[in-house]
Scaffold this active site. Structure first.
Site, PDB file in Angstrom:
ATOM      1  N   GLU A 153       0.981 -23.995  -3.357  1.00  0.00           N
ATOM      2  CA  GLU A 153       0.374 -24.438  -4.791  1.00  0.00           C
ATOM      3  C   GLU A 153       0.679 -25.935  -5.011  1.00  0.00           C
ATOM      4  OE1 GLU A 153       4.357 -22.944  -6.031  1.00  0.00           O
ATOM      5  OE2 GLU A 153       3.294 -22.511  -4.482  1.00  0.00           O
ATOM      6  N   HIS A 180      -4.122 -16.777  -7.725  1.00  0.00           N
ATOM      7  CA  HIS A 180      -2.508 -16.904  -7.606  1.00  0.00           C
ATOM      8  C   HIS A 180      -2.266 -18.382  -7.709  1.00  0.00           C
ATOM      9  CE1 HIS A 180       1.837 -15.825  -6.071  1.00  0.00           C
ATOM     10  NE2 HIS A 180       1.654 -17.047  -5.879  1.00  0.00           N
ATOM     11  N   GLU A 181      -2.972 -19.394  -6.612  1.00  0.00           N
ATOM     12  CA  GLU A 181      -2.476 -20.545  -6.514  1.00  0.00           C
ATOM     13  C   GLU A 181      -2.903 -21.618  -7.912  1.00  0.00           C
ATOM     14  OE1 GLU A 181      -0.285 -21.030  -4.435  1.00  0.00           O
ATOM     15  OE2 GLU A 181      -0.526 -19.108  -3.271  1.00  0.00           O
ATOM     16  N   GLU A 210       6.711 -17.184  -9.437  1.00  0.00           N
ATOM     17  CA  GLU A 210       6.017 -16.633  -8.428  1.00  0.00           C
ATOM     18  C   GLU A 210       5.576 -15.180  -8.975  1.00  0.00           C
ATOM     19  OE1 GLU A 210       4.994 -17.767  -5.860  1.00  0.00           O
ATOM     20  OE2 GLU A 210       6.158 -19.400  -5.678  1.00  0.00           O
TER      21      GLU A 210
END
Length: 805
Positions: free
Chosen positions: A263, A294-295, A317
């Site tokens: 990320e 997600h990133e 996370e």
């Protein structure tokens, strides 16, 4: 190398403040052993002595406040003596640092397709110091100004917008805008002759970048990648009060990354296997969209708001994992994302939570005493279980209150550090529910509850074995497994009779809102065993398949019973993600649980189930998933050779990935030799072919092939992908005399390989034999675990030992 301890980090954070970095990298000698790194670090200090981290420096020079000094340097830390009369210190460190091939530091990859070189700063825990001198800890965030000298033909990407373009200027010199304060480990640079797709959106520059040899594939997927990116970005813009924190958004598909993605602020790195050649599997497209989401969530969770110390790994996370699947499904156009979580990721989390290495989603600070220990909790608990727990929290609180608390938390800690206590305060302010008690039960304790169905006079009764509150969907089916009712139920201490569902088949947690073992009553379990494939809702099927996998893991169901269910239900499964996941999970469990004499037959039965599914002429994406299942375990060499000759399966062209897997299987069967494998390489040379060749050569069932494979893997600077592929092929022969010496050699030599670093130690640990060990081999593993091992490898091997039983 010494791993930064919690005590050291806390002391340094109290002494050092107002840090900034100017990082200058010289990558012009891309073929040499080292690159140039110059770092100007400015900071205030309340102490006369401190240290900067810098690993494996050569030609080191250090200036402190304008004076050349000879600091104590042990290969990892530069000890500094500071003049207390200086208000603002400036330390200039010049050095040459080694390129790497293990995915940690300045990774170098050469693409055999065209001979082009790619360099990438792949950082993380204790890794920033392999690229530049820094205070390598999260809570000393700093703005970073980056400049790079590189081949003038190349594009260089970094965390900020380029203000000097070395390609356009023709001099190869790039400079980038200073970042906002970010952790040192989130610095990145990606340099090479990238193929790029660029555009503007929401007033910001965006880009996708890949190796030049993947240009056709990038063009093929560019519209989808752009659409997913924009949809996710716009959704987060509406979901979060805080604006996007950085000045640009590049996404780079890089070779050799150890993780699925990283990320890095404004410049996200993805492993380039997510841009495969040929037809992209449907499940890869879903997973890729989830990773993109997600990133991007990390831009807020992790990059702007950053955990103070590593016990709060979950704080970044788990949130990013939860948001990734949620946003991919709800905004990016991939409703199957939740299925990916339920059937691909969640089974590993249940397994992890029953090993000796289990830990709470949010462990105590003292349980993470150093960064090496922190590396062991980037696991299925911090990701998949944490994701599941946060989904339960949003369900339990209500989405509006959940997001109100999250937004308050992000605003309070913009470009700062935070802890679990900070999040709890924000959530508590957003609701009148007892968040602190919930957190204690769900985040501070390991393990999971069981949701169990019993029948009392024909009435289903839902029980909870455990201590956590659960809000879950209970679904009822008729005898044909057609859904007839769906209830949202709060489950606590008292059993819950469901008289309105009398006579029905009952499945709790059918929508996957919680993290709990499911135990069905006898009638419901028998109905599921008979008719699982007939359940219309794919999420419910995924939840039930996960239940079956858990039963095998606990030995409530023998592995041949699992294969019976696979034969009965997989051939008519219409979802490619479910097909792929069940094949992978089933083969893993067969290798671990079946007797040595039964493995080959059970593997072949799984392959035959896939062949039956393929023969039914399913949709192309499902056919592709079945074809991959066939090549893993088929004993029919003529069938696979026919596929290669025709270069198609079920009317669809074979993808390079499927061809290489078929070549590996043919090598396992002794049906293709080294010349045939090399001929396949020549059809389409490149990094992907190099990996395929390594696996296929190692898979040949001869003593000479295994010996040669071992020599490849044991080379000191072997690349991470070649190492992984070689072991994948080497173990393909399965348990027996041919591989017995290599099991013992792996146990002896792997600790030395793992010393290369945390990321490579993960690769080494995953390269373990996938099959059951003999008593003598188990004794060797026990002896190794009782001795000295690198921290990350110890975690991997102790988990392996637990899985072996």
């Amino acid at each position: 190398m010494p791993s930064l301890t919690l005590i050291e980090a806390r002391a340094r954070a109290q002494q050092i403040s107002e840090v900034s970095y100017e990082v200058e990298l010289d990558l012009t000698d891309a073929d040499g052993p080292t690159f140039g790194s110059r770092t100007v670090t400015r900071f205030r200090s309340t102490t006369e002595s401190t240290f900067l981290e810098l690993t494996s420096a050569r030609e080191l020079t250090v200036h402190v406040d304008g004076s050349l000094v000879e600091p104590a340097y042990d290969g990892h830390r530069i000890q500094l003596r500071l003049d207390p009369s200086e208000a603002l210190h400036e330390v200039v460190v010049d050095a040459r640092l080694p390129y790497t091939t293990d995915g940690e530091g300045m990774h170098r990859a050469v693409d055999a397709a065209d001979g082009e070189t790619y360099l990438g700063a792949y950082l993380g825990l204790d890794i920033a110091q392999r690229v530049y001198a820094c205070f390598d800890q999260n809570d000393l965030k700093a703005p970073i100004t980056t400049s790079v000298a590189a081949d003038p033909r190349w594009t260089v990407l970094a965390n900020g917008r380029a203000v000097a373009d070395g390609a356009a200027n023709g001099d190869g010199r790039w400079t980038f805008e200073a970042t906002p304060p970010i952790p040192p480990a989130l610095f990145t640079v990606a340099a090479g002759p990238w193929r790029s797709v660029r555009w503007q959106h929401a007033g910001l520059p965006f880009g996708w970048h890949a190796r030049a040899s993947l240009g056709v594939e990038l063009d093929r997927d560019a519209a989808e990648l752009r659409s997913v990116t924009e949809r996710c970005f716009d959704h987060y813009a509406g979901l979060f009060d805080e604006p996007y924190p950085f000045d640009s958004y590049d996404q780079v598909l890089v070779p050799g990354l150890n993780w699925g993605a990283q990320e890095m602020p404004g410049c996200v790195l993805f492993r380039d296997e997510l841009l495969p050649r040929g037809r992209v599997p449907a499940e890869t497209r879903v997973l890729r969209a989830s990773i993109i989401a997600h990133e991007m969530a990390h831009m807020w969770f992790g990059d702007s708001m950053t955990m103070t110390w590593w016990e709060d790994t979950w704080l970044q996370e788990s949130f990013a994992d939860y948001m990734g699947y949620r946003v991919a499904a709800g905004a990016a156009g991939f409703p199957g994302a939740q299925v990916t979580h339920e059937i691909m990721q969640k089974p590993a989390a249940y397994l992890a939570d029953e090993r000796r290495s289990t830990h709470p989603v949010a462990p105590a600070t003292e349980d993470v005493p150093d960064v090496d220990s922190a590396a062991t909790i980037f696991d299925a608990i911090s990701y998949a279980k944490g994701n599941s727990v946060l989904r339960q929290l949003a369900t339990w609180l209500g989405d509006e209150a959940f997001l109100r608390g999250v937004n308050d938390h992000l605003t309070r800690h913009r470009f700062a550090n935070a802890s679990l206590a900070d999040l709890v305060d924000a959530l508590a302010d957003a609701t009148d529910r007892d968040v602190r008690a919930w957190v204690d039960l769900w985040l501070r304790r390991s393990g999971f509850d069981t949701l169990r169905v019993e029948r009392v006079d024909g009435v289903p009764v839902l029980h909870r074995d455990g201590s956590r509150p659960h809000r879950v969907t209970v679904t009822a089916y008729d005898d044909d497994l057609t859904e007839v009712a769906r209830l949202l139920v709060d489950v606590a201490d008292e059993p819950i009779p469901l008289p309105q569902l009398a006579g029905r088949v009952i499945v709790p947690n059918a929508a996957g809102e919680t993290f709990a073992r499911i135990v069905l009553d006898g009638r419901s379990r028998a109905a599921v065993a008979a008719g699982l494939s007939g359940i219309g809702d794919v999420v419910a099927r995924a939840v039930l398949w996960t239940m079956v996998l858990d039963e095998v893991g606990t030995r409530a169901l023998p592995v041949d019973g699992l294969v019976d269910l696979v034969e009965r239900h997989l051939p008519v499964e219409p979802d490619p993600t479910v097909v792929t996941a069940i094949v992978e999970h089933s083969l893993r469990l067969v290798l671990l649980r079946a007797g040595a004499g039964d493995v080959a037959g059970l593997v072949e039965r799984v392959a035959e189930a896939c062949a039956a599914g393929l023969a039914a002429a399913p949709a192309p994406d499902v056919a592709a998933a079945f074809a991959r299942g066939v090549v893993v375990g088929s004993m029919d060499a003529d069938l696979l050779l026919g596929w290669l000759d025709a270069d198609e399966v079920a009317g669809q062209p074979m993808t390079p990935a499927l061809r290489w897997r078929a070549v590996q299987r043919l090598a396992e069967l002794g049906a293709v030799d080294a010349d045939g494998i090399e001929a396949e390489r020549r059809l389409s040379p490149g990094l992907e072919a190099d990996i395929g060749v390594a696996a296929a050569l190692a898979a040949r069932p001869t003593a000479e092939a295994k010996s040669a494979a071992w020599r490849v893997a044991a080379v000191a600077d072997v690349g991470n992908r070649i190492f992984d592929a070689t072991f994948r092929g080497l173990w393909a022969a399965g348990p027996g005399d041919l591989l017995a010496p290599y099991v013992e050699r792996y146990l002896r030599e792997a600790p030395g390989w793992a010393a290369r670093g945390q990321g490579f130690a993960q690769v080494v640990g995953r390269a373990r034999p996938p099959f059951a060990l003999t008593p003598a081999q188990l004794a060797m593993l026990d002896e190794a675990c009782a001795g000295e091992l690198p921290t990350v490898l110890r975690r991997q091997w102790e988990d392996w030992r637990d899985d072996l039983g």
